[in-house]
Design a protein around this motif. Structure first.
Motif, short mmCIF file in Angstrom:
data_model
loop_
_atom_site.label_atom_id
_atom_site.label_comp_id
_atom_site.label_asym_id
_atom_site.label_seq_id
_atom_site.Cartn_x
_atom_site.Cartn_y
_atom_site.Cartn_z
N ALA A 341 0.91 -0.93 0.14
CA ALA A 341 -0.04 0.06 0.02
C ALA A 341 0.78 1.41 0.02
N VAL A 342 0.65 2.16 -1.15
CA VAL A 342 1.76 3.19 -1.17
C VAL A 342 0.82 4.58 -1.47
N LEU A 363 1.34 -1.38 -5.15
CA LEU A 363 2.12 -1.82 -6.11
C LEU A 363 2.10 -3.45 -5.86
N THR A 364 2.03 -4.10 -6.87
CA THR A 364 1.71 -5.50 -7.00
C THR A 364 2.99 -6.19 -7.65
N PHE A 365 3.69 -6.99 -6.88
CA PHE A 365 4.78 -7.82 -7.47
C PHE A 365 4.52 -9.28 -7.52
N ASP A 390 2.88 1.94 3.55
CA ASP A 390 2.07 1.49 4.67
C ASP A 390 2.52 -0.05 4.87
N GLN A 391 3.59 -0.33 5.37
CA GLN A 391 3.99 -1.63 5.72
C GLN A 391 3.06 -2.61 6.41
#
Length: 398
Positions: A341-342, A363-365, A390-391
């Motif tokens: 979540a960014v 962001l999706t890896f 947001d870790q």
């Protein structure tokens, strides 16, 4: 009076019986194969880190090939001398050799023993690794009997053995010529059956215990291989050294959970004459297809196994390095997907093995190929230059 005498006899017998039931079996010894033909500086730390869990090292020392002849492994005697553990020199006689020249093989082994002892190594045994077919077992028995008479009396002789030999009436006589045997229960005989079958391994161990009257060990896998098709469609086995060949690689990996369960069963109910487990092989930090030493040690000790994957972010001047860590004792496959979540991202990218999809707040890896994160290890998967990540709202998806 008669009643009390009978009661006393019964109580004495019952006490003795209960005492026998409470008596624990001797713990299974844990040993390691070292199978690298050329040693590297990585052996230093691997030896040090394995000392607490493995009593004895069985070291590939000498090989005989059908065409190229004899080759010695380039061991590091200083490391082995400093390590100090008992050493068993393993002599690999390729199964494709047309015959065993008793005099030549014996001379090579005798010279190896002289050289190792001259270097101050703690040599405590010799093991012959020869995948002889059943039809050649009588000749193999004669060779072993000849070799036993020429080796020092105090130096035990063992052999690596195949489950297929259980079908041969020659097996009891063969086993009588050596001090112990090592039953190898891992191999790629049929790609459909994988690298290892724990149920079959236990059945073989039970059957072996009924044939041999001498100590035996089980050789268990702590590694993986890849299978590639050759021109005829038959599998070609790739280990640590890459084979330049087209075609899809099928990865086979021994499952630590399966091996841990089997080791526990064997510890709790060992077959007769089983003295220990020998793990193939000592892993180096650079090995692609071996369990980490952390996982191997945990399995050997009988520890509970778990992986604990977590995201770790390190930030410097707004640039975040995105790293996966494994804080457990079990190696883990790369997760299929990670989401972060960014807010306010100026740029981001994935590193080799992952692809990135980006939206204003996520962001999706996504994993592109298979890989593993060693227990206690980590792997960078990408970077991002964002105002905020947001870790707590980010996730690792298996």
């Amino acid at each position: 009076m008669y009643f009390f005498v009978r009661l006393a006899v019964f109580l004495t017998a019952w006490t003795l019986l209960m005492g026998c039931e409470r008596q624990d079996s001797a713990p299974l010894d844990q040993q390691l194969y070292i199978w690298q033909r050329q040693w590297t500086p990585a052996h230093d730390s691997a030896l040090q880190d394995s000392r607490a869990d493995f009593s004895t090292l069985r070291v590939l020392a000498l090989q005989a090939f059908p065409k190229t002849g004899w080759s010695r492994a380039r061991i590091d005697p200083l490391l082995l001398k400093r390590d100090g553990r008992p050493l068993i020199a393993v002599i690999r006689l390729d199964g494709q050799l047309k015959s065993l020249n008793q005099d030549e093989v014996t001379l090579q082994i005798q010279q190896l023993i002289i050289d190792w002892q001259a270097q101050g190594l703690n040599l405590t045994g010799v093991e012959i690794d020869h995948d002889a077919g059943n039809a050649r077992l009588p000749a193999y028995r004669e060779f072993l009997a000849h070799l036993r008479t020429l080796l020092p009396t105090a130096l035990p002789l063992s052999i690596t053995a195949l489950p297929a030999w259980l079908d041969s009436p020659e097996l009891p006589a063969l086993l009588s010529t050596v001090d112990s045997s090592v039953l190898q229960v891992h191999a790629v005989s049929d790609p459909r059956r994988g690298l290892f079958d724990p149920d079959q391994a236990r059945k073989w161990a039970q059957a072996w215990s009924r044939v041999t009257q001498r100590t035996f060990y089980l050789a268990l896998p702590a590694y993986g291989v890849a299978l590639l098709p050759d021109a005829s469609g038959a599998p070609v086995v790739e280990s640590e050294i890459r084979i330049e060949r087209d075609g899809e690689r099928r990865e086979l990996l021994a499952d630590p959970q399966q091996l841990s369960k089997l080791a526990t069963q064997l510890r709790n109910d060992p077959p007769a004459h089983l003295a220990g487990l020998i793990w193939f092989r000592l892993p180096l930090a650079s090995d692609r297809r071996a369990w980490s030493l952390t996982t191997l040690g945990a399995v050997a000790r009988g520890d509970s196994l778990n992986s604990r994957l977590a995201l770790k972010l390190s930030e410097q001047q707004g640039l975040h390095d995105i790293v996966l860590t494994n804080e457990g004792n079990l190696d883990n496959a790369w997760p299929e997907r990670l989401t972060l979540a960014v807010q306010g991202c100026e740029g981001a990218d994935a590193l080799a093995g992952y692809a990135l999809q980006q939206s204003p707040d996520l962001l999706t890896f996504t994993r592109l190929r298979d890989g593993r994160i060693a227990a206690g290890g980590q792997r960078a998967i990408g970077w991002a230059r964002c105002a905020n990540i947001d870790q707590g709202a980010s996730n690792v998806h298996p």
